[in-house]
Design a protein around this motif. Structure first.
Motif, PDB file in Angstrom:
ATOM      1  N   TYR A   1      -3.044   1.331   3.267  1.00  0.00           N
ATOM      2  CA  TYR A   1      -3.191  -0.081   2.897  1.00  0.00           C
ATOM      3  C   TYR A   1      -2.471  -0.377   1.590  1.00  0.00           C
ATOM      4  CZ  TYR A   1      -6.694  -0.899   6.505  1.00  0.00           C
ATOM      5  OH  TYR A   1      -7.337  -1.041   7.702  1.00  0.00           O
ATOM      6  N   ARG A   2      -1.921  -1.603   1.532  1.00  0.00           N
ATOM      7  CA  ARG A   2      -1.229  -2.082   0.346  1.00  0.00           C
ATOM      8  C   ARG A   2      -1.762  -3.473  -0.004  1.00  0.00           C
ATOM      9  NH1 ARG A   2      -0.462   2.461   0.333  1.00  0.00           N
ATOM     10  NH2 ARG A   2       1.418   3.617   0.746  1.00  0.00           N
TER      11      ARG A   2
ATOM     12  N   SER B   1      -8.132 -10.329   2.756  1.00  0.00           N
ATOM     13  CA  SER B   1      -6.846  -9.802   2.308  1.00  0.00           C
ATOM     14  C   SER B   1      -7.090  -8.918   1.095  1.00  0.00           C
ATOM     15  CB  SER B   1      -5.899 -10.938   1.919  1.00  0.00           C
ATOM     16  OG  SER B   1      -5.551 -11.680   3.055  1.00  0.00           O
TER      17      SER B   1
ATOM     18  N   ASP C   1      -2.231  -6.704   2.421  1.00  0.00           N
ATOM     19  CA  ASP C   1      -2.634  -6.382   3.800  1.00  0.00           C
ATOM     20  C   ASP C   1      -3.970  -7.034   4.123  1.00  0.00           C
ATOM     21  OD1 ASP C   1      -0.401  -4.768   4.012  1.00  0.00           O
ATOM     22  OD2 ASP C   1      -1.511  -2.866   3.998  1.00  0.00           O
ATOM     23  N   ARG C   2      -4.172  -7.326   5.409  1.00  0.00           N
ATOM     24  CA  ARG C   2      -5.485  -7.766   5.884  1.00  0.00           C
ATOM     25  C   ARG C   2      -6.340  -6.530   6.116  1.00  0.00           C
ATOM     26  NH1 ARG C   2      -7.319 -12.854   5.158  1.00  0.00           N
ATOM     27  NH2 ARG C   2      -8.629 -12.967   6.999  1.00  0.00           N
TER      28      ARG C   2
ATOM     29  N   LYS D   1      -6.260   3.499  10.978  1.00  0.00           N
ATOM     30  CA  LYS D   1      -5.425   3.340   9.781  1.00  0.00           C
ATOM     31  C   LYS D   1      -6.158   3.920   8.575  1.00  0.00           C
ATOM     32  CE  LYS D   1      -2.823  -0.162   7.227  1.00  0.00           C
ATOM     33  NZ  LYS D   1      -2.413  -1.583   7.203  1.00  0.00           N
TER      34      LYS D   1
END
Length: 178
Positions: A89-90, A99, A93-94, A84
Protein backbone atom coordinates in the motif's frame (compact mmCIF):
# COMPACT_ATOMS: atom_id res chain seq x y z
CA UNK A 1 -10.07 -13.75 22.41
CA UNK A 2 -12.07 -10.54 22.89
CA UNK A 3 -9.84 -7.60 23.68
CA UNK A 4 -10.85 -4.99 26.28
CA UNK A 5 -11.39 -1.57 24.69
CA UNK A 6 -10.93 1.66 26.63
CA UNK A 7 -12.06 5.19 25.76
CA UNK A 8 -9.03 7.51 25.75
CA UNK A 9 -8.04 10.96 24.53
CA UNK A 10 -6.73 11.25 21.00
CA UNK A 11 -2.96 10.85 21.55
CA UNK A 12 -1.04 14.13 21.40
CA UNK A 13 1.50 12.34 19.18
CA UNK A 14 -1.15 11.43 16.57
CA UNK A 15 -1.21 13.22 13.23
CA UNK A 16 -4.90 13.92 13.96
CA UNK A 17 -4.21 15.88 17.17
CA UNK A 18 -3.75 19.29 15.48
CA UNK A 19 -7.21 19.04 13.88
CA UNK A 20 -9.12 18.49 17.14
CA UNK A 21 -9.71 22.20 17.87
CA UNK A 22 -11.82 22.60 14.73
CA UNK A 23 -13.42 19.12 14.76
CA UNK A 24 -17.17 18.64 15.05
CA UNK A 25 -16.74 15.11 16.40
CA UNK A 26 -13.79 13.09 17.64
CA UNK A 27 -13.09 10.09 19.81
CA UNK A 28 -10.37 7.54 20.50
CA UNK A 29 -10.15 4.01 21.84
CA UNK A 30 -7.23 1.99 23.17
CA UNK A 31 -6.92 -1.72 22.48
CA UNK A 32 -4.07 -4.16 23.08
CA UNK A 33 -2.44 -5.69 20.02
CA UNK A 34 -1.37 -9.32 19.80
CA UNK A 35 1.88 -8.58 17.95
CA UNK A 36 3.88 -5.40 18.58
CA UNK A 37 5.98 -6.11 15.49
CA UNK A 38 3.04 -5.37 13.18
CA UNK A 39 2.92 -1.98 11.49
CA UNK A 40 -0.02 0.34 12.15
CA UNK A 41 -1.43 -0.55 8.71
CA UNK A 42 -1.11 -4.29 9.37
CA UNK A 43 -3.03 -3.77 12.60
CA UNK A 44 -5.75 -1.79 10.78
CA UNK A 45 -6.05 -4.48 8.11
CA UNK A 46 -6.40 -7.10 10.85
CA UNK A 47 -9.15 -5.09 12.51
CA UNK A 48 -11.26 -4.50 9.39
CA UNK A 49 -10.76 -8.05 8.10
CA UNK A 50 -12.73 -9.26 11.14
CA UNK A 51 -15.54 -6.71 11.03
CA UNK A 52 -18.54 -8.19 12.86
CA UNK A 53 -21.36 -9.31 10.54
CA UNK A 54 -23.86 -6.97 12.23
CA UNK A 55 -21.60 -4.00 11.40
CA UNK A 56 -21.48 -5.09 7.76
CA UNK A 57 -25.29 -5.30 7.74
CA UNK A 58 -25.55 -1.80 9.25
CA UNK A 59 -23.16 -0.46 6.59
CA UNK A 60 -25.34 -2.02 3.88
CA UNK A 61 -28.41 -0.32 5.36
CA UNK A 62 -26.50 2.96 5.68
CA UNK A 63 -25.42 2.78 2.04
CA UNK A 64 -28.97 2.18 0.80
CA UNK A 65 -30.36 5.11 2.79
CA UNK A 66 -27.68 7.78 2.33
CA UNK A 67 -27.55 7.65 -1.47
CA UNK A 68 -31.11 9.03 -1.37
CA UNK A 69 -29.64 12.16 0.26
CA UNK A 70 -26.61 12.59 -1.98
CA UNK A 71 -24.04 10.86 0.20
CA UNK A 72 -21.68 8.17 -1.08
CA UNK A 73 -22.22 4.44 -0.96
CA UNK A 74 -18.94 3.59 0.77
CA UNK A 75 -19.13 -0.18 0.62
CA UNK A 76 -18.04 -2.07 3.74
CA UNK A 77 -15.16 -1.75 6.21
CA UNK A 78 -13.89 -5.21 5.29
CA UNK A 79 -13.84 -4.53 1.53
CA UNK A 80 -10.09 -5.00 1.32
CA UNK A 81 -7.93 -7.11 -0.97
CA UNK A 82 -7.03 -10.00 1.36
CA UNK A 83 -4.16 -10.99 -0.94
CA UNK A 84 -2.49 -7.56 -0.89
CA UNK A 85 0.18 -7.25 1.82
CA UNK A 86 0.37 -4.08 3.91
CA UNK A 87 3.80 -3.37 2.40
CA UNK A 88 2.20 -2.94 -1.05
CA UNK A 89 0.00 0.00 0.00
CA UNK A 90 1.00 3.57 -0.78
CA UNK A 91 -0.42 6.95 0.23
CA UNK A 92 -3.41 7.62 -2.04
CA UNK A 93 -4.47 3.94 -2.31
CA UNK A 94 -7.96 2.86 -1.30
CA UNK A 95 -8.03 0.59 1.74
CA UNK A 96 -11.61 -0.60 1.98
CA UNK A 97 -13.89 2.42 2.41
CA UNK A 98 -11.06 4.88 3.06
CA UNK A 99 -8.11 6.40 1.20
CA UNK A 100 -4.65 6.13 2.70
CA UNK A 101 -3.60 9.66 3.73
CA UNK A 102 -0.45 9.07 5.81
CA UNK A 103 1.61 5.96 6.38
CA UNK A 104 4.42 5.11 8.76
CA UNK A 105 5.35 2.12 10.85
CA UNK A 106 3.87 3.81 13.92
CA UNK A 107 0.72 5.45 12.50
CA UNK A 108 -1.64 5.14 9.58
CA UNK A 109 -4.21 7.81 8.74
CA UNK A 110 -7.11 6.97 6.46
CA UNK A 111 -9.97 9.16 5.39
CA UNK A 112 -12.83 10.05 3.13
CA UNK A 113 -14.45 13.34 2.25
CA UNK A 114 -17.41 14.58 0.27
CA UNK A 115 -19.32 17.85 0.09
CA UNK A 116 -21.02 17.10 3.44
CA UNK A 117 -18.23 15.96 5.74
CA UNK A 118 -14.63 14.87 6.11
CA UNK A 119 -13.67 11.82 8.17
CA UNK A 120 -10.19 10.78 9.24
CA UNK A 121 -9.23 7.62 11.11
CA UNK A 122 -5.87 7.00 12.77
CA UNK A 123 -4.35 3.81 14.08
CA UNK A 124 -1.42 4.93 16.20
CA UNK A 125 0.87 2.56 18.07
CA UNK A 126 1.22 3.60 21.70
CA UNK A 127 4.81 3.62 22.90
CA UNK A 128 6.06 2.40 25.25
CA UNK A 129 3.64 -0.29 26.38
CA UNK A 130 1.65 1.06 29.31
CA UNK A 131 2.31 -0.42 32.77
CA UNK A 132 -1.40 -0.04 33.61
CA UNK A 133 -2.15 -2.45 30.77
CA UNK A 134 0.33 -5.01 32.03
CA UNK A 135 2.97 -3.74 29.62
CA UNK A 136 1.05 -5.12 26.65
CA UNK A 137 1.54 -3.24 23.35
CA UNK A 138 -1.50 -1.24 22.28
CA UNK A 139 -2.87 1.11 19.66
CA UNK A 140 -5.12 4.13 19.77
CA UNK A 141 -7.82 4.15 17.11
CA UNK A 142 -9.02 7.73 16.68
CA UNK A 143 -11.73 9.29 14.55
CA UNK A 144 -12.03 12.98 13.66
CA UNK A 145 -14.97 14.43 11.70
CA UNK A 146 -15.40 17.90 10.23
CA UNK A 147 -18.92 18.70 9.04
CA UNK A 148 -19.08 20.83 5.91
CA UNK A 149 -22.78 21.70 5.91
CA UNK A 150 -26.17 21.03 7.52
CA UNK A 151 -26.53 17.59 5.93
CA UNK A 152 -23.19 16.57 7.45
CA UNK A 153 -24.40 17.72 10.88
CA UNK A 154 -27.70 15.81 10.53
CA UNK A 155 -25.84 12.71 9.32
CA UNK A 156 -23.58 12.80 12.38
CA UNK A 157 -26.57 13.10 14.73
CA UNK A 158 -27.54 9.59 13.62
CA UNK A 159 -24.07 8.15 13.06
CA UNK A 160 -22.23 9.28 16.22
CA UNK A 161 -24.20 7.03 18.63
CA UNK A 162 -23.77 4.05 16.29
CA UNK A 163 -20.09 4.84 15.82
CA UNK A 164 -19.59 4.63 19.61
CA UNK A 165 -20.87 1.03 19.49
CA UNK A 166 -19.37 -0.07 16.18
CA UNK A 167 -15.76 0.93 16.85
CA UNK A 168 -15.37 -0.85 20.22
CA UNK A 169 -17.17 -3.96 18.92
CA UNK A 170 -14.86 -4.08 15.92
CA UNK A 171 -11.74 -3.48 18.02
CA UNK A 172 -12.64 -6.30 20.41
CA UNK A 173 -12.09 -8.78 17.56
CA UNK A 174 -8.43 -7.74 17.19
CA UNK A 175 -7.00 -10.82 18.90
CA UNK A 176 -9.38 -13.22 17.13
CA UNK A 177 -7.61 -15.54 14.76
CA UNK A 178 -4.22 -14.04 15.56
Amino acid sequence: MRQPVTVIDVPASSLLAPSLASADFFDAYRVAVPDARQSALEIYLGIVSRTPAWVTRLMSLRNRVVVLFGLKDLGHLGDIDAGKPASAYRVGDRVGIFSLLALSEREVVLGDADKHLEVKISVCKLEPPEPAAGGQPAVAVSTVVHNRNALGRVYMLFVAPLHRRIVPATLRTLGAGA
